[in-house]
Write an enzyme that holds these catalytic residues in place. Structure first.
Site, PDB file in Angstrom:
ATOM      1  N   GLU A  22       0.869  -1.165   0.000  1.00 31.45           N
ATOM      2  CA  GLU A  22       0.000   0.000   0.000  1.00 31.45           C
ATOM      3  C   GLU A  22       0.909   1.219   0.000  1.00 31.45           C
ATOM      4  O   GLU A  22       1.862   1.273   0.798  1.00 31.45           O
ATOM      5  CB  GLU A  22      -0.884   0.023   1.256  1.00 31.45           C
ATOM      6  CG  GLU A  22      -1.878   1.176   1.207  1.00 31.45           C
ATOM      7  CD  GLU A  22      -2.644   1.391   2.506  1.00 31.45           C
ATOM      8  OE1 GLU A  22      -2.239   0.839   3.548  1.00 31.45           O
ATOM      9  OE2 GLU A  22      -3.638   2.126   2.470  1.00 31.45           O
ATOM     10  N   ARG A  65       6.646 -12.725   9.045  1.00 32.75           N
ATOM     11  CA  ARG A  65       7.369 -11.522   8.662  1.00 32.75           C
ATOM     12  C   ARG A  65       8.705 -11.473   9.408  1.00 32.75           C
ATOM     13  O   ARG A  65       8.920 -12.156  10.394  1.00 32.75           O
ATOM     14  CB  ARG A  65       6.548 -10.296   9.015  1.00 32.75           C
ATOM     15  CG  ARG A  65       6.259 -10.143  10.523  1.00 32.75           C
ATOM     16  CD  ARG A  65       6.107  -8.693  10.941  1.00 32.75           C
ATOM     17  NE  ARG A  65       5.530  -7.883   9.896  1.00 32.75           N
ATOM     18  CZ  ARG A  65       4.232  -7.627   9.789  1.00 32.75           C
ATOM     19  NH1 ARG A  65       3.396  -8.091  10.680  1.00 32.75           N
ATOM     20  NH2 ARG A  65       3.781  -6.872   8.815  1.00 32.75           N
ATOM     21  N   LYS A 119       5.222   0.649  11.022  1.00 27.14           N
ATOM     22  CA  LYS A 119       5.079   1.894  10.291  1.00 27.14           C
ATOM     23  C   LYS A 119       4.875   3.065  11.248  1.00 27.14           C
ATOM     24  O   LYS A 119       5.415   4.143  11.059  1.00 27.14           O
ATOM     25  CB  LYS A 119       3.861   1.794   9.359  1.00 27.14           C
ATOM     26  CG  LYS A 119       4.232   1.571   7.905  1.00 27.14           C
ATOM     27  CD  LYS A 119       2.989   1.408   7.035  1.00 27.14           C
ATOM     28  CE  LYS A 119       3.336   0.632   5.782  1.00 27.14           C
ATOM     29  NZ  LYS A 119       2.183   0.299   4.953  1.00 27.14           N
TER      30      LYS A 119
END
Length: 612
Positions: free
Chosen positions: A42, A289, A299
């Site tokens: 994104e 991850r 983030k």
RNA sequence: UGGGGAUUAGUGUAACGGUAGCACGACUGACUCUGGAUCAGUUAGUCAAGGUUCGAAUCCUUGAUCCCCAGCCA
């Protein structure tokens, strides 16, 4: 990687192997089994080393099997997404070495795909679901929907709008689409099961009303698809075979499958029947991850570091962002090697930065030219040098690990700079460097023996006096005598001053996200002074900031070999006996700025630390 | 207290019923014109308890621990 012992294959490779053996996804025109992966970021932030793992996994799979890899922006939420992020993400993915169909060097955006290009198709399918009685327009507001959803342990309740007629749903959705309703007033929901133990299946939202301009679609849309509704179709449209994502999407997989199955209901392979041809149904696979110690990866926290002024930007060399690592001097090859070594599995662990740093040193050792730089200079004068102005040029090997790197000439004269740490008046045991009476080798130059020192009025040593042995030119000893130590130096008259930024870990604790207790009082106190008062971020509200390393950046002025002035921005070198450095973009024509990429292993320094 | 996933040396990862291996780290030593690199060696592991089996990290049972999920984010 040696060919004799092939690396073991991780679980996703094994799945692909099995699929290929079974011919599950068919074949490319060239006869190879079809493997098609994608990286679907994104565009709402910068990529970090964790994304690198995903990019390299997906690209690597496609590459290994002669398949395809798509770079696709999952741009379904216009209020969070920006072109700036699109640009940086493309640059980062390319820098890591991944390429996609249609990629071109002269046009970074060529071949890049966007979920927003599929909005019309997705919308058509949404209408189809309404017609099939599988979706409805719900007038509940966000809070009411939450109430109806139930909890982890209690089932939800049906929306009172769940049984609207197909025609009413069609009309309402058309009005939503035309922008006739305000934001948040209605949503389109799938009709699944409000009692499912998987909350994602409790009539999930497919579309929300958003009167926002999209970075590519402009004002065309007033309804935007949710991730769960959109993602499987993005993959389906592109013919993705293996849709690889991280662990937290595991319980979204039933939804991923449900939506595609719902569209396929009533469709046929040959397109006969009322709904047309069956659409492609990729397989979603989840993996763990990457987590790295001594850094943060979320983030939110990364953004906080930038906005709060704790670092100098997204590409600050202390950041785990791809752009930060690039500016720090990490070669993409090293990141690729790291990602291949950490492996791929479903265990959610924490990898050690030491492995990353090992990969960086390993690569740079083979590729970086050696240069001499004195970071903390003290003058050394050669008493028996012929004349003040005499200069000779000596031959130096650029990279002992790579003969092809060639040689260079370095000036030598009566006055030099050496490292302050390379001299001690009263040396401790096992200190083999320079001290009164001792002889050391000056790298590529001569053997010198310390004859004394010069002091200032405070009694501090400000100059070291030596004699040199003219027979040892080049550093060789014709009589075969050994010296225990070789130190680096620069000619005082020829050296260029340079700014050197010595980076260290951003955090003191291996797990900064975790324990606020890890930030001891001493550390907190130390941070008190260095904290940027202009930052609007209150430290107390973010306990993990207490773990910030107050010495993550130290700036010194070094004296470097003249050849360092010719280095281009981004060039990577080894400052002998110090570490690997690269030329920072802050450099000017007259003044180089170097970032320390990673220090050399220092077993003497480690020895000293243990004693302390 | 619902559901999903996971658990092998300090860390990451193999072994897919048949000798628990590799890498990083740590520690020794050798070598060295970088106290780097290189080379040789040492260290250390199957979450627990039962069961099946000639044989279990692997299959079964029970338990423990950790992660994820209640956005109109992705």
């Amino acid at each position: 990687m040696s060919e004799s012992e092939p690396r073991s294959r991780h679980f996703i490779q094994q799945i692909v192997d099995a699929d290929n053996a079974a011919g599950r996804w068919g074949h490319w025109p060239d006869g190879r089994p079809r493997v098609h992966t994608r990286f679907p970021p994104e565009p709402n932030g910068y990529l970090h080393i964790g994304h690198a793992k995903s990019i390299l996994l997906n690209y690597g799979l496609a590459d290994e099997f002669g398949g395809k890899f798509n770079l696709r922006f999952d741009d379904t939420n216009p209020v969070k997404e920006e072109q700036e992020y699109v640009d940086s993400i493309i640059a980062d993915v390319r820098w890591l070495g991944a390429r996609w169909p249609g990629a071109r060097d002269d046009d970074p955006e060529a071949g890049v795909l966007y979920a927003s290009d599929y909005f019309q198709q997705m919308h058509d399918w949404a209408v189809e679901l309404i017609k099939k009685g599988k979706a409805f327009v719900c007038d509940l507001n966000a809070e009411q929907i939450r109430e109806h959803r139930g909890t982890l342990t209690r089932p939800g309740r049906n929306s009172p709008f769940r049984d609207r007629s197909v025609q009413e749903n069609l009309d309402l959705f058309a009005k939503m689409t035309r922008g006739e309703f305000p934001d948040g007033s209605r949503v389109l929901r799938a009709k699944i099961d409000m009692t499912s133990p998987n909350l994602n299946l409790r009539d999930p939202v497919m579309y929300r009303i958003l009167h926002a301009d999209h970075h590519r679609q402009g004002a065309r849309w007033h309804v935007y698809p949710m991730y769960d509704w959109a993602h499987g179709f993005e993959d389906s449209i592109e013919g993705i075979t293996h849709s690889i994502c991280t662990l937290e999407f595991e319980h979204h997989r039933p939804l991923y499958d449900w939506f595609i199955d719902a569209v396929n209901e009533g469709r046929t392979a040959d397109g006969s029947g009322p709904w047309g041809r069956t659409i492609h149904h990729p397989q979603q696979i989840e993996f763990a991850r990457l987590n790295l110690n001594y850094t943060v990866m979320s983030k939110r926290k990364l953004l906080h570091l930038v906005k709060g002024g704790f670092v100098r930007g997204w590409d600050d060399p202390r950041m785990p962002t791809i752009s930060g690592l690039r500016r720090r001097g990490y070669p993409p090859e090293a990141i690729r090697e790291f990602c291949s070594r950490i492996g791929v599995a479903k265990f959610n662990g924490v990898s050690e930065v030491q492995l990353l740093e090992h990969c960086v040193r390993d690569d740079l050792n083979k590729t970086a030219s050696r240069v001499m730089a004195v970071l903390n200079p003290i003058k050394l004068v050669i008493e028996n040098w012929s004349a003040e102005t005499d200069v000779i040029w000596l031959d130096a090997v650029n990279n002992p690990e790579d003969a092809a790197a060639g040689h260079r000439r370095i000036p030598f004269s009566r006055e030099l700079f050496i490292e302050r740490d390379d001299f001690m008046e009263t040396p401790p045991p096992k200190y083999w460097r320079l001290f009164p009476g001792n002889e050391v080798r000056l790298r590529w130059a001569f053997l010198v023996r310390c004859t004394g020192v010069v002091r200032n009025s405070q009694g501090e040593v400000i100059e070291i006096r030596c004699t040199y042995d003219p027979a040892t030119r080049g550093g060789d000893t014709p009589d075969g005598r050994k010296v225990k130590s070789t130190i680096h130096w620069v000619s005082a008259a020829h050296a260029a001053p340079a700014e050197v930024r010595l980076y260290d870990r951003l955090f003191l604790s291996p797990d900064p996200e975790e324990s606020s207790a890890a930030g001891s009082e001493a550390e907190t106190a130390a941070l008190g002074e260095s904290a940027d008062p202009s930052s609007g971020a209150p430290r107390g509200s973010e306990p993990w900031l207490a773990n910030l390393n107050p010495e993550s950046l130290r700036v010194v002025t070094a004296m470097v070999e003249p050849c360092a002035l010719e280095l281009q921005v981004g060039a990577r070198v080894q400052f002998e006996r110090h570490g690997y450095f690269c030329v920072d973009s802050d450099s000017t024509l007259t003044r180089r700025v170097f970032n320390r990429t990673v220090a050399l292993k220092d077993s003497w320094g480690k020895e000293q630390q243990k004693k302390a």
